[in-house]
Design an enzyme around this catalytic site. Structure first.
Site, PDB file in Angstrom:
ATOM      1  N   HIS A  90      -3.442  -1.028   2.918  1.00  0.00           N
ATOM      2  CA  HIS A  90      -3.294   0.136   3.804  1.00  0.00           C
ATOM      3  C   HIS A  90      -3.187  -0.397   5.230  1.00  0.00           C
ATOM      4  CE1 HIS A  90      -3.282   4.064   5.324  1.00  0.00           C
ATOM      5  NE2 HIS A  90      -4.515   4.463   5.079  1.00  0.00           N
ATOM      6  N   ASP A 100       4.977  -1.680   9.273  1.00  0.00           N
ATOM      7  CA  ASP A 100       4.220  -2.910   9.522  1.00  0.00           C
ATOM      8  C   ASP A 100       5.128  -4.078   9.859  1.00  0.00           C
ATOM      9  OD1 ASP A 100       1.610  -1.849   8.963  1.00  0.00           O
ATOM     10  OD2 ASP A 100       2.160  -1.815   6.850  1.00  0.00           O
ATOM     11  N   HIS A 128       7.949   0.628   0.630  1.00  0.00           N
ATOM     12  CA  HIS A 128       7.011   1.686   0.955  1.00  0.00           C
ATOM     13  C   HIS A 128       6.920   2.629  -0.231  1.00  0.00           C
ATOM     14  CE1 HIS A 128       5.270   5.214   3.011  1.00  0.00           C
ATOM     15  NE2 HIS A 128       4.788   4.328   3.859  1.00  0.00           N
TER      16      HIS A 128
END
Length: 446
Positions: A270, A380, A321
């Site tokens: 996460h 990210d 994702h």
């Protein structure tokens, strides 16, 4: 004996994977097709990544909405006007609409009022017993603040709003001071504690609190502010926001609910993923002699997928994702704006490397893996690069995610309490309130 007990625990805890299919148990937030499991409703955030055509899921470029407003429109508004956007994003998430200019100024003053910690809190709760992990210290500090709140267990919405605004304002101090304590006691560095400045935005205060000389450029503050906005919310189905709903449904206090969300965010699957992206790129630079040689880069990426390189997990961090397949809008927005900071820092080669890895990773994953949907760079992938350009220490990358996401968690907690949810299961589906973005200069006559 411990090894024997471990083996017994593993054997007694094993469940045949076939049983999950037999009983239609969803392992996580999504089923094998990538579709979310409907267990609740939220009007705070919504993700669009596909359309249904002839009962088939057809992927489309990802879009993210905060309270019905497309994040692409939201960010374009404040970036064009060259002003911070995180504070108005907090207002939007908590209260459902964008503030007027006058209202935003009042809200900023209110946050500045809350940007303080109880007397001796830094000394007694942060400096005296620093651990080696900022996220743990952040969670511990949040739980400790319960003891300083005379109405800690009051679940009235007015009181929860007060508590939420306090935590939103205090998180930068809690995180940065925790890092400074770790850096001092475990890293033998000088201990530097700056007080926040009322006139600074959240992003500006983070850089001011962190850097010994408190200096930063407008471009640095602008990129950090943008990253905070893009991490502020992502619907009710992500792990930490869902945790906030689950824990809040028990009637517990705000500090316990937010500490639980922090614990969920800490995990590398996460909030901790951006650290892995930074570490992976360090490994690329150490093992690939020519960053422009696509053959070398492809070989490296295949080694990652085959568990022969880096941390041997078989993952290319920052790629893929659970929801987005064609594109993650947050990654697209960050990529579009971080090129200027890369040029300013003399890091054009590293920016080009990120773009090259993004393209090649998609190709290599498609060649090596059987996947049910497309794969693209997630937020990210570029946020780690932005944080590296800002010289943010790795220990602070996930805490900065928390500084941003506390706004979304607070909104979800208030939503749960207002609607007094009774049954919680592991995913959320959003319902949209569509509305157009209105620039601040058109909203200054409240």
């Amino acid at each position: 004996m411990l090894k024997e007990l471990t083996q017994m625990a593993e054997k007694s805890s094993y469940i045949d994977p076939a049983l999950y299919t037999k009983y239609e148990v969803k392992r996580g937030l999504r089923d094998i097709t990538g579709k979310g499991v409907l267990t609740g409703l939220t009007e705070i955030g919504e993700v669009h990544s596909y359309i249904i055509c002839d009962n088939e899921m057809v992927p489309e470029p990802g879009r993210l909405f905060y309270r019905g407003i497309d994040v692409a429109d939201l960010t374009e508004g404040f970036m064009k006007e060259n002003r911070p956007g995180y504070e108005e994003t907090v207002y939007l998430l908590l209260f459902g609409s964008l503030p007027t200019r006058a209202r935003l100024e009042e809200f900023n003053e209110l946050l500045a009022d809350y940007r303080t910690l109880p007397r001796s809190f830094v000394r007694d709760m942060i400096l005296k017993a620093p651990s080696k992990d900022v996220m743990n210290m952040l969670a511990r500090s949040v739980l400790a603040l319960y003891s300083y709140d005379d109405n800690a267990d009051d679940l009235s919405i007015e009181n929860v709003v007060r508590q939420s605004l306090g935590l939103i304002a205090q998180f930068p101090m809690l995180a940065v001071y925790s890092y400074q304590a770790i850096n001092h006691y475990h890293g033998n560095q000088s201990l530097i504690i700056h007080s926040p400045k009322r006139e600074y935005s959240t992003a500006e205060n983070i850089l001011h609190l962190l850097r010994p000389d408190s200096s930063f450029t407008p471009l640095e503050a602008q990129l950090l502010d943008l990253a905070l906005v893009l991490h502020a919310e992502h619907g009710g189905g992500n792990n930490s926001s869902f945790t906030t709903h689950v824990v809040s449904s028990t009637g517990t206090d705000t500090y316990s609910a937010i500490a639980a969300a922090l614990s969920a965010l800490k995990g590398p699957r996460h909030g901790g993923a951006n650290i892995k992206v930074v570490q992976m790129f360090d490994d690329i630079k150490n093992n690939v002699s020519d960053w422009q040689d696509e053959g070398q880069l492809r070989t490296y990426l295949r080694r990652l997928l085959n568990k022969e390189g880096f941390d041997r997990t078989g993952l290319i961090y920052g790629m893929g994702h659970a929801v987005y397949s064609i594109s993650d809008p947050r990654a697209e927005i960050l990529k579009a704006h971080c090129k200027s900071l890369a040029s300013d820092k003399g890091l054009d080669d590293e920016f080009d490397l990120h773009q090259r890895i993004e393209r090649l990773a998609q190709e290599v994953i498609q060649e090596e893996r059987k996947i049910y949907k497309g794969v693209s760079a997630n937020v990210d992938f570029y946020s780690g690069f932005v944080y590296r350009m800002l010289n943010l220490p790795p220990e602070l990358l996930t805490p900065i995610f928390a500084i941003s996401r506390i706004s979304g968690w607070s909104a979800h907690r208030i939503e749960e309490l207002v609607n007094k949810g009774k049954i919680i299961r592991p995913a959320y589906k959003s319902i949209s309130k569509r509305c157009d973005y209105i620039a601040l200069d058109e909203r200054n006559n409240e």
